[in-house]
Design a protein around this motif. Structure first.
Motif, PDB file in Angstrom:
ATOM      1  N   LEU A  19       0.844  -1.195   0.000  1.00  0.00           N
ATOM      2  CA  LEU A  19       0.000   0.000   0.000  1.00  0.00           C
ATOM      3  C   LEU A  19       0.879   1.245   0.000  1.00  0.00           C
ATOM      4  CD1 LEU A  19      -2.585  -1.077   2.739  1.00  0.00           C
ATOM      5  CD2 LEU A  19      -2.848  -1.231   0.250  1.00  0.00           C
ATOM      6  N   PRO A  20       0.435   2.274  -0.724  1.00  0.00           N
ATOM      7  CA  PRO A  20       1.207   3.519  -0.689  1.00  0.00           C
ATOM      8  C   PRO A  20       1.125   4.164   0.694  1.00  0.00           C
ATOM      9  CG  PRO A  20      -0.807   3.793  -1.976  1.00  0.00           C
ATOM     10  CD  PRO A  20      -0.735   2.355  -1.565  1.00  0.00           C
ATOM     11  N   CYS A  21       2.249   4.686   1.153  1.00  0.00           N
ATOM     12  CA  CYS A  21       2.287   5.343   2.462  1.00  0.00           C
ATOM     13  C   CYS A  21       3.522   6.236   2.527  1.00  0.00           C
ATOM     14  CB  CYS A  21       2.291   4.317   3.589  1.00  0.00           C
ATOM     15  SG  CYS A  21       3.763   3.294   3.641  1.00  0.00           S
ATOM     16  N   PRO A  22       3.537   7.145   3.500  1.00  0.00           N
ATOM     17  CA  PRO A  22       4.730   7.984   3.683  1.00  0.00           C
ATOM     18  C   PRO A  22       5.951   7.134   4.026  1.00  0.00           C
ATOM     19  CG  PRO A  22       2.876   8.808   4.977  1.00  0.00           C
ATOM     20  CD  PRO A  22       2.468   7.469   4.420  1.00  0.00           C
ATOM     21  N   ALA A  23       7.107   7.654   3.718  1.00  0.00           N
ATOM     22  CA  ALA A  23       8.371   6.931   3.955  1.00  0.00           C
ATOM     23  C   ALA A  23       8.541   6.546   5.416  1.00  0.00           C
ATOM     24  CB  ALA A  23       9.550   7.768   3.485  1.00  0.00           C
ATOM     25  N   ALA A  24       8.152   7.415   6.326  1.00  0.00           N
ATOM     26  CA  ALA A  24       8.296   7.115   7.757  1.00  0.00           C
ATOM     27  C   ALA A  24       7.455   5.913   8.143  1.00  0.00           C
ATOM     28  CB  ALA A  24       7.907   8.328   8.594  1.00  0.00           C
ATOM     29  N   GLN A  25       6.260   5.831   7.610  1.00  0.00           N
ATOM     30  CA  GLN A  25       5.387   4.697   7.919  1.00  0.00           C
ATOM     31  C   GLN A  25       5.949   3.406   7.336  1.00  0.00           C
ATOM     32  OE1 GLN A  25       1.315   5.291   6.737  1.00  0.00           O
ATOM     33  NE2 GLN A  25       0.585   3.534   7.904  1.00  0.00           N
ATOM     34  N   ALA A  26       6.503   3.476   6.142  1.00  0.00           N
ATOM     35  CA  ALA A  26       7.132   2.304   5.531  1.00  0.00           C
ATOM     36  C   ALA A  26       8.325   1.843   6.357  1.00  0.00           C
ATOM     37  CB  ALA A  26       7.557   2.624   4.103  1.00  0.00           C
TER      38      ALA A  26
END
Length: 123
Positions: free
Chosen positions: A42-49
Motif C-alpha cells: 500500500l502507498p504510504c509515507p516513507a516514515a510509515q514504511a
C-alpha cells in the motif's frame, strides 16, 4: 549436569503448556508478518514504511526464536542452557519460553556482550 525440563525421565505432559504457548506465539507472528507484508504494497509515507520494516524485522526475529524453541522441544533439549547444559528454571521458561540460557549464563553472556568481548555458544 542438572536434569532439564525436556530431559528423559520428565513427563511429556510437562512440556505441553510450553508447546501450546509457543505455537500460539508462532501463529501470532505469522499473522503479524502476513499483515505487514500485505500493507507493504500500500502507498504510504516513507516514515510509515520504515516503521513497517522495523516491525517486520522484529517479528521475523521473534518467529525465528519461537521456531528454535519448538525445535529444542522436538529434540528433547528444551529447558537446558545452551552454554552450561544445566536446567533453566521453570519460572524463567514460563516468563520467556524462547530463552536459551539459564539466568547465570545469560547474565555472564550479557556482561561479556556489554564489555565488547566475544562470547560463543557451544554447538
Amino acid at each position: 549436569m542438572n536434569q532439564g525440563i525436556g530431559s528423559p525421565g520428565r513427563s511429556a505432559l510437562d512440556l505441553e503448556p510450553f508447546r501450546r504457548e509457543l505455537n500460539l506465539q508462532r501463529r501470532f507472528r505469522l499473522e503479524q508478518l502476513g499483515t505487514l507484508f500485505n500493507e507493504a504494497n500500500l502507498p504510504c509515507p516513507a516514515a510509515q514504511a520504515e516503521v513497517r520494516a522495523v516491525l517486520a524485522a522484529g517479528a521475523q526475529q521473534a518467529l525465528a526464536e519461537i521456531e528454535a524453541a519448538l525445535a529444542r522441544l522436538s529434540r528433547g533439549r528444551f529447558g537446558n542452557c545452551e552454554l552450561c547444559g544445566n536446567s533453566i528454571s521453570v519460572h524463567q521458561l514460563e516468563a520467556i519460553p524462547t530463552t536459551r540460557f539459564c539466568l547465570r549464563c545469560d547474565h555472564r553472556r550479557q556482561a561479556k556482550f556489554n564489555s565488547g568481548n566475544e562470547f560463543s555458544v557451544r554447538g
